[in-house]
Motif scaffolding. Sequence first.
Motif, PDB file in Angstrom:
ATOM      1  N   ALA A  28      40.848  43.814  23.941  1.00 38.19           N
ATOM      2  CA  ALA A  28      42.274  44.024  24.181  1.00 38.19           C
ATOM      3  C   ALA A  28      42.550  45.460  24.632  1.00 38.19           C
ATOM      4  CB  ALA A  28      43.075  43.705  22.928  1.00 38.19           C
ATOM      5  N   LEU A  29      41.678  46.377  24.259  1.00 38.51           N
ATOM      6  CA  LEU A  29      41.846  47.764  24.701  1.00 38.51           C
ATOM      7  C   LEU A  29      41.597  47.910  26.198  1.00 38.51           C
ATOM      8  CD1 LEU A  29      39.985  49.549  21.776  1.00 38.51           C
ATOM      9  CD2 LEU A  29      42.440  49.264  22.054  1.00 38.51           C
ATOM     10  N   LEU A  30      40.867  46.962  26.770  1.00 43.56           N
ATOM     11  CA  LEU A  30      40.571  47.019  28.199  1.00 43.56           C
ATOM     12  C   LEU A  30      41.697  46.465  29.067  1.00 43.56           C
ATOM     13  CD1 LEU A  30      36.862  45.834  28.069  1.00 43.56           C
ATOM     14  CD2 LEU A  30      37.702  48.161  28.245  1.00 43.56           C
ATOM     15  N   LEU A  31      42.657  45.794  28.438  1.00 43.98           N
ATOM     16  CA  LEU A  31      43.765  45.229  29.198  1.00 43.98           C
ATOM     17  C   LEU A  31      44.708  46.339  29.635  1.00 43.98           C
ATOM     18  CD1 LEU A  31      44.471  42.075  27.034  1.00 43.98           C
ATOM     19  CD2 LEU A  31      43.187  42.217  29.155  1.00 43.98           C
ATOM     20  N   PRO A  32      45.272  46.230  30.816  1.00 45.57           N
ATOM     21  CA  PRO A  32      46.145  47.305  31.289  1.00 45.57           C
ATOM     22  C   PRO A  32      47.458  47.350  30.520  1.00 45.57           C
ATOM     23  CG  PRO A  32      46.172  45.471  32.822  1.00 45.57           C
ATOM     24  CD  PRO A  32      45.143  45.151  31.783  1.00 45.57           C
ATOM     25  N   SER A  33      47.972  48.544  30.373  1.00 44.69           N
ATOM     26  CA  SER A  33      49.270  48.693  29.717  1.00 44.69           C
ATOM     27  C   SER A  33      50.374  48.491  30.753  1.00 44.69           C
ATOM     28  CB  SER A  33      49.387  50.079  29.082  1.00 44.69           C
ATOM     29  OG  SER A  33      49.214  51.062  30.076  1.00 44.69           O
ATOM     30  N   LEU A  34      51.544  48.103  30.284  1.00 50.58           N
ATOM     31  CA  LEU A  34      52.663  47.867  31.195  1.00 50.58           C
ATOM     32  C   LEU A  34      53.170  49.191  31.764  1.00 50.58           C
ATOM     33  CD1 LEU A  34      54.601  45.158  29.194  1.00 50.58           C
ATOM     34  CD2 LEU A  34      53.149  44.840  31.177  1.00 50.58           C
ATOM     35  N   ASP A  35      53.398  49.196  33.036  1.00 55.27           N
ATOM     36  CA  ASP A  35      53.887  50.394  33.705  1.00 55.27           C
ATOM     37  C   ASP A  35      54.693  49.951  34.920  1.00 55.27           C
ATOM     38  OD1 ASP A  35      54.352  52.983  34.392  1.00 55.27           O
ATOM     39  OD2 ASP A  35      52.255  53.557  34.582  1.00 55.27           O
ATOM     40  N   ARG A  42      42.148  54.106  37.683  1.00 60.43           N
ATOM     41  CA  ARG A  42      40.938  53.452  38.194  1.00 60.43           C
ATOM     42  C   ARG A  42      40.598  52.194  37.408  1.00 60.43           C
ATOM     43  NH1 ARG A  42      37.793  59.057  38.969  1.00 60.43           N
ATOM     44  NH2 ARG A  42      38.777  59.622  40.920  1.00 60.43           N
ATOM     45  N   LEU A  43      40.860  52.204  36.090  1.00 59.51           N
ATOM     46  CA  LEU A  43      40.577  51.020  35.284  1.00 59.51           C
ATOM     47  C   LEU A  43      41.440  49.841  35.731  1.00 59.51           C
ATOM     48  CD1 LEU A  43      39.084  49.736  32.918  1.00 59.51           C
ATOM     49  CD2 LEU A  43      40.899  50.567  31.418  1.00 59.51           C
ATOM     50  N   SER A  44      42.715  50.086  35.987  1.00 57.69           N
ATOM     51  CA  SER A  44      43.596  49.017  36.463  1.00 57.69           C
ATOM     52  C   SER A  44      43.157  48.519  37.835  1.00 57.69           C
ATOM     53  CB  SER A  44      45.035  49.516  36.547  1.00 57.69           C
ATOM     54  OG  SER A  44      45.496  49.886  35.283  1.00 57.69           O
ATOM     55  N   THR A  45      42.733  49.432  38.682  1.00 61.79           N
ATOM     56  CA  THR A  45      42.241  49.046  40.000  1.00 61.79           C
ATOM     57  C   THR A  45      41.005  48.170  39.880  1.00 61.79           C
ATOM     58  OG1 THR A  45      43.031  51.159  40.849  1.00 61.79           O
ATOM     59  CG2 THR A  45      41.519  49.944  42.243  1.00 61.79           C
ATOM     60  N   LEU A  46      40.085  48.551  38.991  1.00 64.08           N
ATOM     61  CA  LEU A  46      38.870  47.768  38.770  1.00 64.08           C
ATOM     62  C   LEU A  46      39.201  46.386  38.206  1.00 64.08           C
ATOM     63  CD1 LEU A  46      35.756  47.792  38.793  1.00 64.08           C
ATOM     64  CD2 LEU A  46      35.866  48.601  36.444  1.00 64.08           C
ATOM     65  N   GLN A  47      40.142  46.324  37.272  1.00 64.42           N
ATOM     66  CA  GLN A  47      40.534  45.034  36.697  1.00 64.42           C
ATOM     67  C   GLN A  47      41.154  44.130  37.758  1.00 64.42           C
ATOM     68  OE1 GLN A  47      43.091  46.448  33.644  1.00 64.42           O
ATOM     69  NE2 GLN A  47      41.498  46.445  32.087  1.00 64.42           N
ATOM     70  N   LEU A  48      42.037  44.689  38.566  1.00 64.33           N
ATOM     71  CA  LEU A  48      42.683  43.906  39.618  1.00 64.33           C
ATOM     72  C   LEU A  48      41.669  43.417  40.645  1.00 64.33           C
ATOM     73  CD1 LEU A  48      45.460  42.948  40.551  1.00 64.33           C
ATOM     74  CD2 LEU A  48      45.634  45.015  41.901  1.00 64.33           C
ATOM     75  N   TRP A  49      40.719  44.275  40.994  1.00 71.04           N
ATOM     76  CA  TRP A  49      39.672  43.888  41.936  1.00 71.04           C
ATOM     77  C   TRP A  49      38.823  42.757  41.367  1.00 71.04           C
ATOM     78  CZ3 TRP A  49      34.334  44.341  41.234  1.00 71.04           C
ATOM     79  CH2 TRP A  49      33.574  44.025  42.361  1.00 71.04           C
ATOM     80  N   LEU A  50      38.465  42.847  40.063  1.00 73.56           N
ATOM     81  CA  LEU A  50      37.648  41.822  39.421  1.00 73.56           C
ATOM     82  C   LEU A  50      38.389  40.491  39.352  1.00 73.56           C
ATOM     83  CD1 LEU A  50      34.979  41.239  37.913  1.00 73.56           C
ATOM     84  CD2 LEU A  50      36.199  41.777  35.813  1.00 73.56           C
ATOM     85  N   ILE A  51      39.660  40.517  38.994  1.00 72.55           N
ATOM     86  CA  ILE A  51      40.454  39.285  38.915  1.00 72.55           C
ATOM     87  C   ILE A  51      40.584  38.648  40.298  1.00 72.55           C
ATOM     88  CG2 ILE A  51      42.789  38.406  38.478  1.00 72.55           C
ATOM     89  CD1 ILE A  51      42.903  40.390  36.126  1.00 72.55           C
ATOM     90  N   ASN A  52      40.831  39.453  41.315  1.00 67.77           N
ATOM     91  CA  ASN A  52      40.915  38.918  42.679  1.00 67.77           C
ATOM     92  C   ASN A  52      39.585  38.331  43.144  1.00 67.77           C
ATOM     93  OD1 ASN A  52      43.617  39.469  43.069  1.00 67.77           O
ATOM     94  ND2 ASN A  52      43.244  41.481  43.959  1.00 67.77           N
TER      95      ASN A  52
END
Length: 196
Positions: A28-35, A42-52
């Motif tokens: 759960a710590l790896l999930l992006p926070s609301l903004d 970079r973590l949010s970018t990596l998560q979005l890239w992985l999901i896509n």
Amino acid sequence: MNVSFFDQFSSPSLLGIPLILISMTFPALLLPSLDNRWITNRLSTLQLWLINLITKQLMTPLNKKGHKWALILTSLMIFLLLINLLGLLPYTFTPTTQLSMNLALAFPLWLATLLTGLRNQPSTSLAHLLPEGTPTLLIPALILIETTSLLIRPLALGVRLTANLTAGHLLIQLISTATTTLFSTMPMVSLLTFLI
């Protein structure tokens, strides 16, 4: 201390609290926070890239009607990835080596695909119960056999997956135990076992 090889598959606990509960909060710590911004770091970018990437790989072979499964399948892939990576943390174990976890994932997904197939294409779904060109005398027996095969599929696949995961972990445990036991008496054999 008398420890069996299968103790590696039991959840470690501290003061009666299974440590898997604490470690399952870690992803759960790896999930992006609301903004307000789309991509914050970079973590949010990596998560979005992985999901896509996962969504594209899952949905490319499907037609547009199949894309409604994108959210559940992508969520399942990310969940399985995080759960399996969780087994790499110290004092935890991989929950997918447990039969209950595999059956809990297999049965609802199998039932959903079966019911969806029966609802959307009933004649095609039922046609799988009887192969083309079957002799008339064999039709009742073959329908019973194919129905039993269809109903037992999630159980068989769940047991097979659990056995494969357990066998891999057990083999690694046996090799490492043999390596450490043989090291003091036969170092060359121990080295050969380690290399194998």
